[in-house]
Motif scaffolding. Structure first.
Motif, PDB file in Angstrom:
ATOM      1  N   TRP A  45       2.805   2.448  -1.171  1.00  0.00           N
ATOM      2  CA  TRP A  45       3.938   2.652  -1.916  1.00  0.00           C
ATOM      3  C   TRP A  45       5.364   2.338  -1.638  1.00  0.00           C
ATOM      4  CZ3 TRP A  45       2.422   3.435  -7.361  1.00  0.00           C
ATOM      5  CH2 TRP A  45       1.189   3.737  -7.251  1.00  0.00           C
ATOM      6  N   THR A 136       3.883  -0.365  -6.468  1.00  0.00           N
ATOM      7  CA  THR A 136       2.423  -0.138  -6.171  1.00  0.00           C
ATOM      8  C   THR A 136       2.282  -0.830  -4.369  1.00  0.00           C
ATOM      9  OG1 THR A 136       1.596  -2.040  -6.778  1.00  0.00           O
ATOM     10  CG2 THR A 136       1.572  -0.190  -8.240  1.00  0.00           C
ATOM     11  N   ILE A 158       1.920   9.353  -7.098  1.00  0.00           N
ATOM     12  CA  ILE A 158       1.288   8.551  -6.098  1.00  0.00           C
ATOM     13  C   ILE A 158      -0.177   9.051  -6.164  1.00  0.00           C
ATOM     14  CG2 ILE A 158       1.113   7.924  -3.808  1.00  0.00           C
ATOM     15  CD1 ILE A 158       4.035   7.650  -3.925  1.00  0.00           C
TER      16      ILE A 158
END
Length: 166
Positions: A45, A136, A158
Motif C-alpha cells: 500500500w 493499493t 488496509i
C-alpha cells in the motif's frame, strides 16, 4: 531552432546533463522529475500525504506518519509525501522534513499544479492540506481524503481490504 540553441542542446546531450524539470512538474527536492507511478504498485500500500510547510495540522500529525512508516515499510505499506510548497519555497519544505524527521520519500510541486494533479487523479478539488491518496499494492487509487486522517483509520482500512481480499 536557431544555431546557438541547437549547439547548446547538442552540448548538453554530449556531456550528459539534463535540462531542469518544466515549471509545475512533480519533482524530488533536487528538482529532478518524478512521477507517482515510480512509488506505487510495488506490492505495498502507498499512502501519499500531501502537505505544505505552514499547515498547522500537517505539522501536528507529522510524527504519527513517521511512526506509521517505520511500523509498516518492511511489510505492507509505505509513505510518500508531496509538498505543495513548490521549488520557490524549497527551504521551507526542507525545514519541515528536517524538523519532523520525515524518513520517507518526499516530492515537491507548486500549489496550483499540485491541486490540478489531485483533481485529475480523484475528480475532487483540493480544498486544503493535509490531503491523502491511498494506493493499493497493485498501484490503483483506492481512497482519497482532504483533511486529517488518523493513522489508525488507515491501518483499519488496509487491514480490512487485506482480510477481504480486496
Amino acid at each position: 531552432m536557431n544555431t546557438p540553441t541547437r549547439l547548446l542542446l547538442s552540448l548538453l546531450l554530449t556531456i550528459g546533463l539534463t535540462l531542469p524539470a518544466a515549471a509545475g512538474s512533480l519533482t524530488n527536492f533536487q528538482g529532478e522529475p518524478a512521477e507517482l507511478s515510480g512509488y506505487t504498485g510495488k506490492g505495498q500500500w502507498t499512502i501519499v500525504k500531501i502537505w505544505v510547510s505552514n499547515c498547522h495540522v500537517c505539522n501536528q500529525e507529522a510524527h504519527a506518519y513517521v511512526a506509521f512508516h517505520d511500523k509498516h515499510r518492511a511489510d505492507d505499506a509505505q509513505m510518500l509525501g508531496i509538498s505543495l510548497d513548490g521549488l520557490d519555497n524549497l527551504l521551507d519544505a526542507e525545514a519541515f522534513v528536517e524538523r519532523h524527521g520525515l524518513n520517507y520519500p518526499n516530492l515537491i510541486v507548486g500549489w496550483e499544479d499540485g491541486s490540478r494533479l489531485f483533481y485529475e487523479l480523484t475528480g475532487t478539488p483540493l480544498n486544503g492540506t493535509p490531503a491523502f491518496l491511498l494506493y493499493t499494492p497493485e498501484g490503483e487509487l483506492a481512497a482519497q481524503q482532504v483533511g486529517a486522517v488518523p493513522v489508525d483509520l488507515i491501518e483499519t482500512f488496509i487491514g480490512g481490504k487485506a482480510a477481504s481480499g480486496g
